[in-house]
Design an enzyme around this catalytic site. Structure first.
Site, mmCIF file in Angstrom:
data_model
loop_
_atom_site.group_PDB
_atom_site.id
_atom_site.type_symbol
_atom_site.label_atom_id
_atom_site.label_comp_id
_atom_site.label_asym_id
_atom_site.label_seq_id
_atom_site.Cartn_x
_atom_site.Cartn_y
_atom_site.Cartn_z
ATOM 1 N N CYS A 1 3.476 -28.324 -5.411
ATOM 2 C CA CYS A 1 4.711 -27.632 -5.758
ATOM 3 C C CYS A 1 4.674 -27.201 -7.233
ATOM 4 C CB CYS A 1 5.918 -28.496 -5.409
ATOM 5 S SG CYS A 1 7.477 -27.578 -5.326
ATOM 6 N N HIS B 1 4.849 -30.212 0.176
ATOM 7 C CA HIS B 1 4.741 -31.635 -0.163
ATOM 8 C C HIS B 1 3.989 -32.386 0.937
ATOM 9 C CE1 HIS B 1 7.247 -31.732 -3.773
ATOM 10 N NE2 HIS B 1 7.858 -30.698 -3.205
ATOM 11 N N GLU C 1 3.022 -35.333 0.924
ATOM 12 C CA GLU C 1 3.352 -36.761 0.893
ATOM 13 C C GLU C 1 4.569 -37.135 1.722
ATOM 14 O OE1 GLU C 1 5.627 -34.923 -2.558
ATOM 15 O OE2 GLU C 1 3.717 -34.586 -1.560
#
Length: 182
Positions: free
Chosen positions: A73, A161, A163
């Protein structure tokens, strides 16, 4: 053992990036983005997301440490900005669940995800122009430049993202980055 440092750019998911790497058996440390570059001892660096280009600390300097870098990002936007690309406001705005088309099946970071993958991404700001020497490796219906890579210098970026649980193949992104670092 591979050691990857996560640079904290004050994003809300930084701790999840560290956890995702640790869950893969990677030695991981989260460091503040004001850490002097000479104190970074790692086989790879993850530049975390964050709220603003105004608060990136020494993140630009970490790009010159001669280790692979994955920008997530804001981290991708830092890479693009520092290497001659252009960053601007996104038309879509906030977070979205989007399908990303993988544009290069040979890309070491994303090729294994081809032809597409479902991700969770913020589009408040985004890369508007790919930097010279970089390949455009991913796009979606809400963001033309979802991913970039410079395999010669081992610099990679994703707008999304990996994660978070909403990203279907996020773990594969981190596994592929580990292989690049090894």
């Amino acid at each position: 053992m591979t050691r990857i440092v996560v640079v904290d750019n004050h994003g809300q998911f930084t701790h999840l990036e560290g956890r995702a790497l640790r869950d893969l058996g990677i030695e991981t440390e989260i460091v503040d983005n004001t850490t002097p570059p000479e104190e970074i001892d790692a086989d790879g660096i993850v530049l975390s997301g964050g709220p603003s280009m105004e608060r990136i600390g020494n993140s630009a300097d970490y790009l010159d440490l001669d280790v692979p870098v994955l920008g997530i990002c804001l981290g991708m936007q830092i890479i693009a900005d520092q290497r001659g690309g252009r960053v601007g406001g996104g038309e879509y705005g906030g977070y979205a669940d989007v399908t990303v088309e993988i544009l290069d099946e040979e890309d070491p970071l994303l090729g294994s995800l081809a032809p597409e993958t479902r991700v969770w991404a913020s589009h408040a700001d985004e890369v508007k122009e790919v930097p010279p020497g970089f390949a455009h490796t991913g796009r979606s219906e809400v963001c033309e430049i979802e991913a970039i890579s410079d395999t010669e210098h081992d610099l990679y970026g994703v707008q999304w993202h990996p994660e978070v649980a909403h990203t279907e193949e996020g773990q594969a992104v981190f596994e592929n980055f580990r292989e690049i670092c090894e």
